[in-house]
Design a protein around this motif. Structure first.
Motif, short mmCIF file in Angstrom:
data_model
loop_
_atom_site.label_atom_id
_atom_site.label_comp_id
_atom_site.label_asym_id
_atom_site.label_seq_id
_atom_site.Cartn_x
_atom_site.Cartn_y
_atom_site.Cartn_z
N UNK A 139 20.46 129.98 79.10
CA UNK A 139 21.82 130.02 78.55
C UNK A 139 22.70 128.89 79.02
N UNK A 140 23.97 128.93 78.58
CA UNK A 140 24.90 127.84 78.93
C UNK A 140 25.21 127.85 80.42
N UNK A 141 25.08 129.03 81.06
CA UNK A 141 25.37 129.11 82.49
C UNK A 141 24.13 128.90 83.34
N UNK A 142 23.05 128.37 82.75
CA UNK A 142 21.77 128.34 83.47
C UNK A 142 21.82 127.51 84.75
N UNK A 174 28.62 133.13 85.66
CA UNK A 174 29.37 133.07 84.40
C UNK A 174 30.84 132.76 84.67
N UNK A 175 31.31 133.04 85.88
CA UNK A 175 32.71 132.71 86.20
C UNK A 175 32.94 131.21 86.22
N UNK A 180 30.50 131.62 78.70
CA UNK A 180 29.88 132.94 78.87
C UNK A 180 30.74 133.78 79.80
N UNK A 181 30.55 135.06 79.71
CA UNK A 181 31.33 135.96 80.56
C UNK A 181 31.69 137.24 79.86
N UNK A 182 32.92 137.72 80.08
CA UNK A 182 33.41 139.00 79.54
C UNK A 182 32.52 140.16 79.98
N UNK A 183 32.14 140.15 81.22
CA UNK A 183 31.37 141.28 81.75
C UNK A 183 29.88 140.99 81.76
N UNK A 197 23.30 149.33 82.97
CA UNK A 197 24.67 149.36 83.51
C UNK A 197 25.48 148.22 82.92
N UNK A 198 26.80 148.52 82.73
CA UNK A 198 27.72 147.49 82.27
C UNK A 198 28.52 147.03 83.48
N UNK A 199 28.68 145.71 83.63
CA UNK A 199 29.46 145.18 84.74
C UNK A 199 30.81 144.75 84.24
N UNK A 200 31.84 144.95 85.08
CA UNK A 200 33.16 144.44 84.72
C UNK A 200 33.38 143.19 85.54
N UNK A 201 33.58 142.06 84.87
CA UNK A 201 33.85 140.83 85.60
C UNK A 201 35.20 140.30 85.20
N UNK A 202 35.39 139.00 85.37
CA UNK A 202 36.64 138.39 84.89
C UNK A 202 36.60 138.39 83.37
N UNK A 203 37.57 139.04 82.75
CA UNK A 203 37.54 139.15 81.29
C UNK A 203 38.23 137.93 80.70
N UNK A 204 37.56 136.77 80.88
CA UNK A 204 38.14 135.57 80.26
C UNK A 204 37.09 134.54 79.91
#
Lengths: 204, 249
Positions: A139-142, A174-175, A180-183, A197-204
């Motif tokens: 992915x883009x965050x590789x 992803x931060x 990429x991101x949004x959890x 499981x769903x993770x909550x990360x920085x939603x941006x």
């Protein structure tokens, strides 16, 4: 701008002790605009085989649908599930068929093979397989993911520690990637159960 | 008998008959029978195994019942090699539909598509028809549980209870007498086993000579195709009084 960076994605798979984990981000964007925050990149092929697809969203969905077609026929004819190694060869062959007009996807395959031995691999968009014993990223965050996994990974983690490690590696990578991101979406698979499981990360 | 019109499949006889198609149906009349019964909570398929020998390598795969897709299965009567080709065709057609529309193929459409293939062999190419009759059992969200019977001509019909293969006339008339519209799946199994045991040629019925499969909705609401294990089948045969229990030692 590369076609692989059009939608944005992050995928990582890790091997633990008799288990594996596969995780992805949840963002679907059109370049800088975020369109969806619940986009599914990891698909279950059967109870002990998961496929993650990064890259262009449209190609990932079509490739997944084609693989379901092939796998369902395999299951009906052979009356058993496909081994992860076999599935990886199938994906590789299908990608190479389109050598001069490829799918813009980078798959990550994770499964439990014979005797429930964990198997992970990734490949490029034309099917060059890369087997690994510890972790694979896409992915883009590789690039960030490579760094995070290299420092956080240790062999033979049990499924709870594996979950923590893969989640930390994914979120921290992803931060540092705007596309990429949004959890996060994490699957941890042992011979007896699958935990999603769903993770909550920085939603941006 | 107008023998001169036999050799070409694609030609009508003066009486308006397609002899090759009729001869194909004749071939099926000599094959192991299969019975299908539609109930309100599932479809039951029972088949008579013609190939029984101690030398046969036992495996989990079935001789008469085949899964076409997660929500459709079929029972076969006739030439097995012809059946294998058609089953493969049906499986690919079902997957192709799912690939295009991202939902399971409706049962009638699958049956129709396969019957169109069969019909082609009665009209062009000069190839002989397939010597197989099918009983398709399935579930879809439009019409619920369904049972279809198809023959070498490419004709098909939806049935509440149907029989193909050897002695199918006798089985069909027995089914007509005993079938009730609100039959449950368990009663359907009982009826199917009873009818098959009466129409089968062999004197004693054991679980090795039969196959039983059911299509029903599991508790989670998903369609399930389940083949009965030989042990469970043996117990059922005793329970319904079809076979005598083994004599006490």
């Amino acid at each position: 701008m590369s076609i692989f960076e059009y939608n944005g994605s992050a995928l990582v798979a890790m091997v633990g002790k008799n288990c594996f984990a596969i995780a992805s981000d949840r963002r679907l964007g059109v370049q800088l605009q975020t369109i969806a925050t619940d986009f599914q990149r990891i698909f279950k092929i059967h109870d002990k085989l998961f496929l993650g697809l990064s890259g262009l969203g449209s190609d990932t969905q079509t490739l997944y649908q084609r693989l379901v077609f092939r796998h369902k026929l395999y299951q009906l004819r052979e009356e058993r599930d496909m081994k992860p190694e076999t599935f990886a060869s199938l994906v590789s062959a299908m990608l190479y068929e389109k050598r001069f007009g490829p799918y813009f996807c980078q798959p990550v395959i994770a499964g439990l093979g014979e005797d429930d031995k964990p198997f992970i691999c990734t490949m490029d968009s034309i099917g060059a397989k890369e087997l690994a014993k510890d972790f694979v990223v896409a992915g883009t965050a590789s690039e960030s993911l490579y760094g995070a996994c290299e420092s956080m990974f240790k062999p033979d983690m049990d499924h709870e520690e594996l979950f923590e490690t893969i989640s930390q590696a994914l979120i921290s990578s992803v931060d540092r990637d705007c596309l990429s991101g949004w959890g996060g979406h994490v699957y941890v698979v042992t011979p007896t159960e699958v935990t999603e499981r769903i993770l909550k990360g920085r939603m941006d | 008998m107008s023998r001169r019109y036999d050799s070409r499949t694609t030609i009508f006889s003066p009486e308006g008959r397609l002899y090759q198609v009729e001869y194909a149906m004749e071939a099926i009349g000599n094959a192991g029978s299969a019975i299908g019964i539609l109930s309100k909570d599932g479809v039951v398929l029972v088949g008579e195994k013609k190939v029984t020998s101690k030398l046969l390598q036992t495996s989990t795969s079935t001789e008469k019942m085949y899964k076409i897709d997660d929500h459709v299965a079929c029972a076969v009567a006739g030439i097995m090699s012809d059946a294998n080709i058609l089953i493969n065709t049906a499986r690919v057609q079902a997957q192709r539909y799912t690939f295009s529309y991202q939902e399971p193929m409706p049962v009638e459409q699958l049956v129709q598509s396969l019957c169109d293939t069969k019909q082609g062999y009665t009209q062009f190419g000069g190839l002989r028809p397939f010597g197989v009759s099918f009983l398709f059992a399935g579930w879809d969200k439009n019409y619920g549980f369904q049972l279809y019977m198809s023959d070498p001509s490419g004709n098909y019909g939806g049935w509440k209870a149907a029989a193909v293969g050897a002695n199918n006339q006798a089985a069909q008339s027995m089914l007509k007498q005993d079938y009730k519209d609100d039959i449950s799946r368990e009663e359907a199994v009982q009826l199917a086993l009873k009818v098959l045991s009466k129409t089968m040629d062999s004197t004693s019925l054991t679980s090795e000579k039969l196959e039983l499969a059911e299509i029903f909705l599991s508790s989670s609401g998903k369609v399930k195709y389940q083949v009965c294990t030989p042990d469970d089948l043996g117990k059922m045969l005793v329970k319904y009084g079809v076979t005598q229990p083994p004599a006490e030692a």
